[in-house]
Scaffold this active site. Sequence first.
Site, PDB file in Angstrom:
ATOM      1  N   ASP A  11       0.865  -1.184   0.000  1.00  0.00           N
ATOM      2  CA  ASP A  11       0.000   0.000   0.000  1.00  0.00           C
ATOM      3  C   ASP A  11       0.899   1.229   0.000  1.00  0.00           C
ATOM      4  O   ASP A  11       2.105   1.141   0.265  1.00  0.00           O
ATOM      5  CB  ASP A  11      -0.894   0.004   1.248  1.00  0.00           C
ATOM      6  CG  ASP A  11      -1.708   1.289   1.368  1.00  0.00           C
ATOM      7  OD1 ASP A  11      -2.297   1.715   0.358  1.00  0.00           O
ATOM      8  OD2 ASP A  11      -1.736   1.895   2.454  1.00  0.00           O
ATOM      9  N   SER A  12       0.288   2.374  -0.250  1.00  0.00           N
ATOM     10  CA  SER A  12       1.025   3.636  -0.208  1.00  0.00           C
ATOM     11  C   SER A  12       1.503   3.967   1.201  1.00  0.00           C
ATOM     12  O   SER A  12       2.368   4.817   1.367  1.00  0.00           O
ATOM     13  CB  SER A  12       0.125   4.762  -0.706  1.00  0.00           C
ATOM     14  OG  SER A  12      -1.062   4.804   0.058  1.00  0.00           O
ATOM     15  N   CYS A  74      -4.089  -0.926  -2.187  1.00  0.00           N
ATOM     16  CA  CYS A  74      -4.191   0.530  -2.266  1.00  0.00           C
ATOM     17  C   CYS A  74      -5.111   0.786  -3.459  1.00  0.00           C
ATOM     18  O   CYS A  74      -4.815   0.352  -4.575  1.00  0.00           O
ATOM     19  CB  CYS A  74      -2.812   1.129  -2.499  1.00  0.00           C
ATOM     20  SG  CYS A  74      -2.838   2.897  -2.840  1.00  0.00           S
ATOM     21  N   GLU A 153      -6.696   9.066   9.936  1.00  0.00           N
ATOM     22  CA  GLU A 153      -5.380   8.965  10.584  1.00  0.00           C
ATOM     23  C   GLU A 153      -5.377   9.725  11.916  1.00  0.00           C
ATOM     24  O   GLU A 153      -4.722   9.321  12.873  1.00  0.00           O
ATOM     25  CB  GLU A 153      -4.289   9.489   9.645  1.00  0.00           C
ATOM     26  CG  GLU A 153      -4.151   8.587   8.436  1.00  0.00           C
ATOM     27  CD  GLU A 153      -2.840   8.716   7.686  1.00  0.00           C
ATOM     28  OE1 GLU A 153      -1.990   9.543   8.089  1.00  0.00           O
ATOM     29  OE2 GLU A 153      -2.672   7.983   6.696  1.00  0.00           O
ATOM     30  N   CYS A 185     -11.296   3.233  -0.810  1.00  0.00           N
ATOM     31  CA  CYS A 185     -10.036   3.759  -0.277  1.00  0.00           C
ATOM     32  C   CYS A 185      -9.745   2.985   1.005  1.00  0.00           C
ATOM     33  O   CYS A 185     -10.659   2.703   1.787  1.00  0.00           O
ATOM     34  CB  CYS A 185     -10.171   5.250   0.021  1.00  0.00           C
ATOM     35  SG  CYS A 185      -8.721   5.942   0.848  1.00  0.00           S
ATOM     36  N   HIS A 187      -8.552   3.780   3.759  1.00  0.00           N
ATOM     37  CA  HIS A 187      -8.814   4.430   5.049  1.00  0.00           C
ATOM     38  C   HIS A 187     -10.290   4.457   5.437  1.00  0.00           C
ATOM     39  O   HIS A 187     -10.616   4.592   6.607  1.00  0.00           O
ATOM     40  CB  HIS A 187      -8.329   5.875   5.016  1.00  0.00           C
ATOM     41  CG  HIS A 187      -6.841   6.039   5.071  1.00  0.00           C
ATOM     42  ND1 HIS A 187      -6.003   5.437   4.161  1.00  0.00           N
ATOM     43  CD2 HIS A 187      -6.047   6.739   5.915  1.00  0.00           C
ATOM     44  CE1 HIS A 187      -4.750   5.767   4.451  1.00  0.00           C
ATOM     45  NE2 HIS A 187      -4.749   6.553   5.504  1.00  0.00           N
TER      46      HIS A 187
HETATM   47  N1  DGL Z   1      -4.068   3.936   0.174  1.00  0.00           N
HETATM   48  C1  DGL Z   1      -4.716   4.995  -0.572  1.00  0.00           C
HETATM   49  C2  DGL Z   1      -5.940   4.427  -1.289  1.00  0.00           C
HETATM   50  O1  DGL Z   1      -6.491   3.419  -0.936  1.00  0.00           O
HETATM   51  C3  DGL Z   1      -5.109   6.150   0.333  1.00  0.00           C
HETATM   52  C4  DGL Z   1      -3.933   6.971   0.826  1.00  0.00           C
HETATM   53  C5  DGL Z   1      -3.143   7.629  -0.302  1.00  0.00           C
HETATM   54  O2  DGL Z   1      -3.636   8.593  -0.903  1.00  0.00           O
HETATM   55  O3  DGL Z   1      -2.054   7.168  -0.555  1.00  0.00           O
HETATM   56  O4  DGL Z   1      -6.368   5.002  -2.270  1.00  0.00           O
END
Ligand code: DGL
Length: 272
Positions: A11-12, A74, A153, A185, A187
């Site tokens: 993931d990012s 992600c 977060e 997403c 989050h």
């Molecule tokens: N992990 C990213 C997503 O699911 C969210 C956070 C980011 O913008 O990197 O799109």
Amino acid sequence: MADNRAIGIFDSGIGGLTVVKRVEQLLSGEDIIYFGDTARVPYGTKSNSTVIEYSIQNTIYLMQKNVKMIVVACNTASSVAMDTLRKYFNVPFISMIEPGSDFALRETKNRRIGVVGTNATINNKAYSKDLLKKNGDLYVVEKSCPLFVPLAEEGWLDHNATEIIAKEYLSKLTEKDIDTLILGCTHYPVLTEIIQRVVGENVKLIDSGFASSHKVKEYLTTHDMLNEKAVNGKHDFFVSDVPSKFKEIAERFLGREVENLQKIDVEHLVRH
Ligand code: DGL
């Protein structure tokens, strides 16, 4: 036949831990190697070419660890990088998009589906393209909700400010009479309670991580690639930075303590 190698998940940053949580729940015997690109997060505001480049680097990193499959946990990377990854790497990939839209198609009764995600995910129309490809007789409305990421977060899960922002974003979807909403997403599942309250009980929420974990299980089962262990898979977490409050946020997303955490140098990713 079995394949006892680990599942790779990237993931990012920290958000993909909501996906790890789902995979753990469903496949407790599987070993997992997670990579979170915390030094270069967020991906959701970056250009497609940058996200594709980072996704290639993350994939190479995980493949060096001899994983049997890669979950692109992600939504942003899943939205823009899958074609490239599938073209250049000989490993099974599970993205967030197809499983999320399959679950939504199964749930909707009135064929009116909403999608929320980062700017990149929504601008690329990843979900609506996939949904409409599978069923042309649908109405799909998408909305980017970039402020949900910092709110999740920050841990403002039941805060007035979050509710006001959620109403502002989501009214654009509820006024279109959707009965299903894809949380596109990593989050957003953390904000499920407030999102459900705002959209109302009649709208079914789809957690794309939950949907993807089922896809992981299905793939490993049909390809005889499950780990033979029934429980106690080993989980290793690698990140490219340890940001402030990392532990607190990570544990909120994963729902338990994060052990076996190691920081790697971004240089290590770039050199390939
Ligand atoms: N992990 C990213 C997503 O699911 C969210 C956070 C980011 O913008 O990197 O799109």
